[in-house]
Design a protein around this motif. Structure first.
Motif, PDB file in Angstrom:
ATOM      1  N   ARG A   1       6.551   6.270  29.022  1.00 41.91           N
ATOM      2  CA  ARG A   1       6.997   7.642  28.857  1.00 41.91           C
ATOM      3  C   ARG A   1       6.902   8.430  30.157  1.00 41.91           C
ATOM      4  O   ARG A   1       7.733   9.306  30.411  1.00 41.91           O
ATOM      5  CB  ARG A   1       6.260   8.341  27.717  1.00 41.91           C
ATOM      6  N   LYS A   2       5.942   8.110  30.994  1.00 42.12           N
ATOM      7  CA  LYS A   2       5.797   8.875  32.233  1.00 42.12           C
ATOM      8  C   LYS A   2       6.992   8.678  33.154  1.00 42.12           C
ATOM      9  O   LYS A   2       7.302   9.556  33.972  1.00 42.12           O
ATOM     10  CB  LYS A   2       4.505   8.496  32.949  1.00 42.12           C
ATOM     11  N   TYR A   3       7.703   7.541  33.023  1.00 39.65           N
ATOM     12  CA  TYR A   3       8.860   7.322  33.885  1.00 39.65           C
ATOM     13  C   TYR A   3       9.974   8.320  33.577  1.00 39.65           C
ATOM     14  O   TYR A   3      10.514   8.964  34.472  1.00 39.65           O
ATOM     15  CB  TYR A   3       9.404   5.903  33.721  1.00 39.65           C
ATOM     16  N   ILE A   4      10.327   8.442  32.309  1.00 38.87           N
ATOM     17  CA  ILE A   4      11.422   9.350  31.966  1.00 38.87           C
ATOM     18  C   ILE A   4      10.976  10.804  32.065  1.00 38.87           C
ATOM     19  O   ILE A   4      11.765  11.685  32.425  1.00 38.87           O
ATOM     20  CB  ILE A   4      11.995   9.015  30.561  1.00 38.87           C
ATOM     21  N   GLU A   5       9.712  11.073  31.759  1.00 41.51           N
ATOM     22  CA  GLU A   5       9.202  12.432  31.923  1.00 41.51           C
ATOM     23  C   GLU A   5       9.285  12.872  33.379  1.00 41.51           C
ATOM     24  O   GLU A   5       9.685  14.004  33.682  1.00 41.51           O
ATOM     25  CB  GLU A   5       7.752  12.515  31.428  1.00 41.51           C
ATOM     26  N   GLN A   6       8.896  11.983  34.285  1.00 39.36           N
ATOM     27  CA  GLN A   6       8.924  12.329  35.698  1.00 39.36           C
ATOM     28  C   GLN A   6      10.361  12.499  36.186  1.00 39.36           C
ATOM     29  O   GLN A   6      10.658  13.403  36.974  1.00 39.36           O
ATOM     30  CB  GLN A   6       8.221  11.256  36.515  1.00 39.36           C
ATOM     31  N   PHE A   7      11.259  11.656  35.727  1.00 42.03           N
ATOM     32  CA  PHE A   7      12.672  11.778  36.086  1.00 42.03           C
ATOM     33  C   PHE A   7      13.228  13.140  35.667  1.00 42.03           C
ATOM     34  O   PHE A   7      13.886  13.834  36.456  1.00 42.03           O
ATOM     35  CB  PHE A   7      13.466  10.658  35.426  1.00 42.03           C
ATOM     36  N   LEU A   8      12.961  13.541  34.446  1.00 44.55           N
ATOM     37  CA  LEU A   8      13.442  14.835  33.967  1.00 44.55           C
ATOM     38  C   LEU A   8      12.787  15.979  34.738  1.00 44.55           C
ATOM     39  O   LEU A   8      13.424  17.006  35.008  1.00 44.55           O
ATOM     40  CB  LEU A   8      13.177  14.963  32.464  1.00 44.55           C
ATOM     41  N   ARG A   9      11.524  15.781  35.110  1.00 43.03           N
ATOM     42  CA  ARG A   9      10.837  16.817  35.880  1.00 43.03           C
ATOM     43  C   ARG A   9      11.468  16.989  37.264  1.00 43.03           C
ATOM     44  O   ARG A   9      11.549  18.098  37.789  1.00 43.03           O
ATOM     45  CB  ARG A   9       9.347  16.467  35.999  1.00 43.03           C
ATOM     46  N   VAL A  10      11.934  15.890  37.846  1.00 42.51           N
ATOM     47  CA  VAL A  10      12.638  15.991  39.123  1.00 42.51           C
ATOM     48  C   VAL A  10      13.870  16.883  38.985  1.00 42.51           C
ATOM     49  O   VAL A  10      14.121  17.758  39.819  1.00 42.51           O
ATOM     50  CB  VAL A  10      13.054  14.588  39.623  1.00 42.51           C
ATOM     51  N   LEU A  11      14.640  16.665  37.929  1.00 36.92           N
ATOM     52  CA  LEU A  11      15.842  17.483  37.723  1.00 36.92           C
ATOM     53  C   LEU A  11      15.476  18.938  37.452  1.00 36.92           C
ATOM     54  O   LEU A  11      16.168  19.856  37.911  1.00 36.92           O
ATOM     55  CB  LEU A  11      16.666  16.917  36.575  1.00 36.92           C
ATOM     56  N   ASP A  12      14.391  19.152  36.731  1.00 37.12           N
ATOM     57  CA  ASP A  12      13.920  20.521  36.501  1.00 37.12           C
ATOM     58  C   ASP A  12      13.555  21.191  37.811  1.00 37.12           C
ATOM     59  O   ASP A  12      13.950  22.334  38.084  1.00 37.12           O
ATOM     60  CB  ASP A  12      12.701  20.518  35.574  1.00 37.12           C
ATOM     61  N   ASP A  13      12.787  20.490  38.636  1.00 36.84           N
ATOM     62  CA  ASP A  13      12.270  21.081  39.863  1.00 36.84           C
ATOM     63  C   ASP A  13      13.360  21.297  40.905  1.00 36.84           C
ATOM     64  O   ASP A  13      13.359  22.305  41.617  1.00 36.84           O
ATOM     65  CB  ASP A  13      11.167  20.197  40.456  1.00 36.84           C
ATOM     66  N   ARG A  14      14.290  20.362  40.997  1.00 36.59           N
ATOM     67  CA  ARG A  14      15.283  20.428  42.077  1.00 36.59           C
ATOM     68  C   ARG A  14      16.545  21.189  41.705  1.00 36.59           C
ATOM     69  O   ARG A  14      17.209  21.753  42.577  1.00 36.59           O
ATOM     70  CB  ARG A  14      15.651  19.009  42.520  1.00 36.59           C
ATOM     71  N   PHE A  15      16.895  21.175  40.402  1.00 38.46           N
ATOM     72  CA  PHE A  15      18.175  21.761  39.996  1.00 38.46           C
ATOM     73  C   PHE A  15      18.051  22.799  38.889  1.00 38.46           C
ATOM     74  O   PHE A  15      19.038  23.429  38.524  1.00 38.46           O
ATOM     75  CB  PHE A  15      19.136  20.651  39.530  1.00 38.46           C
ATOM     76  N   GLY A  16      16.859  22.958  38.336  1.00 37.49           N
ATOM     77  CA  GLY A  16      16.694  23.835  37.192  1.00 37.49           C
ATOM     78  C   GLY A  16      16.917  23.133  35.872  1.00 37.49           C
ATOM     79  O   GLY A  16      16.937  23.763  34.820  1.00 37.49           O
TER      80      GLY A  16
ATOM     81  N   PRO B   1      18.557  19.159  33.813  1.00 38.13           N
ATOM     82  CA  PRO B   1      19.702  18.240  33.793  1.00 38.13           C
ATOM     83  C   PRO B   1      21.047  18.944  33.671  1.00 38.13           C
ATOM     84  O   PRO B   1      22.025  18.518  34.292  1.00 38.13           O
ATOM     85  CB  PRO B   1      19.419  17.364  32.561  1.00 38.13           C
ATOM     86  N   LEU B   2      21.123  20.009  32.882  1.00 39.28           N
ATOM     87  CA  LEU B   2      22.409  20.681  32.687  1.00 39.28           C
ATOM     88  C   LEU B   2      22.928  21.318  33.974  1.00 39.28           C
ATOM     89  O   LEU B   2      24.117  21.171  34.296  1.00 39.28           O
ATOM     90  CB  LEU B   2      22.311  21.693  31.552  1.00 39.28           C
ATOM     91  N   PRO B   3      22.098  22.015  34.752  1.00 36.56           N
ATOM     92  CA  PRO B   3      22.593  22.511  36.042  1.00 36.56           C
ATOM     93  C   PRO B   3      23.006  21.388  36.993  1.00 36.56           C
ATOM     94  O   PRO B   3      23.958  21.546  37.763  1.00 36.56           O
ATOM     95  CB  PRO B   3      21.407  23.308  36.584  1.00 36.56           C
ATOM     96  N   TRP B   4      22.288  20.260  36.958  1.00 34.10           N
ATOM     97  CA  TRP B   4      22.725  19.141  37.796  1.00 34.10           C
ATOM     98  C   TRP B   4      24.113  18.685  37.374  1.00 34.10           C
ATOM     99  O   TRP B   4      24.999  18.477  38.214  1.00 34.10           O
ATOM    100  CB  TRP B   4      21.762  17.962  37.724  1.00 34.10           C
ATOM    101  N   LEU B   5      24.326  18.521  36.070  1.00 31.65           N
ATOM    102  CA  LEU B   5      25.645  18.116  35.595  1.00 31.65           C
ATOM    103  C   LEU B   5      26.715  19.110  36.029  1.00 31.65           C
ATOM    104  O   LEU B   5      27.795  18.723  36.499  1.00 31.65           O
ATOM    105  CB  LEU B   5      25.629  17.982  34.067  1.00 31.65           C
ATOM    106  N   ALA B   6      26.418  20.396  35.900  1.00 36.02           N
ATOM    107  CA  ALA B   6      27.382  21.432  36.293  1.00 36.02           C
ATOM    108  C   ALA B   6      27.708  21.333  37.776  1.00 36.02           C
ATOM    109  O   ALA B   6      28.859  21.539  38.188  1.00 36.02           O
ATOM    110  CB  ALA B   6      26.844  22.807  35.944  1.00 36.02           C
ATOM    111  N   SER B   7      26.717  20.991  38.585  1.00 33.81           N
ATOM    112  CA  SER B   7      26.941  20.882  40.028  1.00 33.81           C
ATOM    113  C   SER B   7      27.869  19.732  40.381  1.00 33.81           C
ATOM    114  O   SER B   7      28.435  19.693  41.471  1.00 33.81           O
ATOM    115  CB  SER B   7      25.603  20.714  40.755  1.00 33.81           C
TER     116      SER B   7
END
Length: 268
Positions: A228-243, A245-251
């Motif tokens: 679980r820590k793998y996917i949690e950390q991945f999502l946290r990267v998107l949160d921290d860098r792009f706000g 997953p949805l803002p990353w997709l929009a970009s």
């Protein structure tokens, strides 16, 4: 489909489940019978194809394997079904000799470059490098990621997304789809780690193929387990860098129309 779980029992694949029945942030659930996720579909039997195409109305196969994998494995049974559209959308971030079976190896990426965080200790380093492979999928092939999500949104039947094990590439794309659908983070994590319940069968199937055997045999089976820590950390990267997953997709060109189409497929 087992009435008490999201698993779909097939003779020629072992990691097949529905993305329905997962909790959403507004108190609802995702819809059954619209999008499935799977391991390699090369071994499907005639009975499996009848179930998927006839009973489950499968119409779209989103194949995230590399071109090399597809070439080495040859055409699978669903490629001969006229009702099925095959969407080959490689994510091309490969850690093994031919494949991304080794996506959680810890010695193949520059974590400092891919994941630019400040303090980290040795205990966290392997986790960050696994997560880096997941981020590479987005960095290297955003076109494939968006195309996969758009293929899930087609309304002429069900879709299945798969790679080799149905764990890493499939896990990332399904996590993004569930985020678009409004699934809770806990539900997304739950779906990701569920692959571990079928890990023994997944690895046995892949070891029967020369395409995957060498990569798999180079490490203990438990090294392939989704944590679980793998996917949690991945999502946290998107949160921290792009706000998120949805803002990353929009970009990358994902639109409100795209999001609405996928939500309508995956939401009750």
């Amino acid at each position: 489909m087992n009435d008490f779980t999201r698993w779909i029992d097939l003779e020629g694949a072992v990691n097949v489940r529905d993305l329905g029945g997962l909790a959403t942030v507004d108190g609802g659930t995702t819809r059954f019978g619209r999008v499935y996720r799977s391991d390699n579909l090369q071994g499907l039997t005639e009975r499996d194809v009848e179930l998927l195409v006839g009973e489950l109305r499968l119409r779209h196969v989103i194949d995230l394997r590399s071109g090399t994998e597809v070439f080495l494995e040859g055409p699978g049974p669903l490629t001969a079904v006229p009702e099925i559209s095959i969407h080959h959308l490689t994510l091309f971030a490969e850690g093994g000799r031919h494949t991304d079976v080794e996506a959680d190896r810890v010695d193949r990426i520059d974590a400092d470059r891919v994941l630019p965080w400040q303090e980290r200790n040795e205990e966290d380093l392997a986790e960050l490098k696994v997560t880096g492979f997941y981020y590479n999928y987005l960095r290297d092939r955003p076109d494939s990621v968006l195309a996969a999500l758009r293929a899930m949104a087609h309304d002429d039947g069900a879709a299945v997304v798969h790679c080799a094990a149905g764990k890493d590439r499939t896990g990332v794309v399904c996590a993004l789809a569930l985020e678009v659908a409004g699934a809770t983070r806990e539900a997304i994590v739950t779906d990701y780690v569920a692959t571990g319940d079928r890990l023994e069968g997944i690895l046995a199937r892949l070891r029967s193929s020369a395409t995957y055997r060498d990569d798999l045999d180079s490490r203990p089976a438990d090294d392939h387990r989704p944590r679980r820590k793998y996917i949690e950390q991945f999502l946290r990267v998107l949160d921290d860098r792009f706000g998120g997953p949805l803002p990353w997709l929009a970009s990358q060109g994902w639109t409100e129309s795209d999001a609405g189409a996928l939500r309508s497929r995956l939401r009750d």
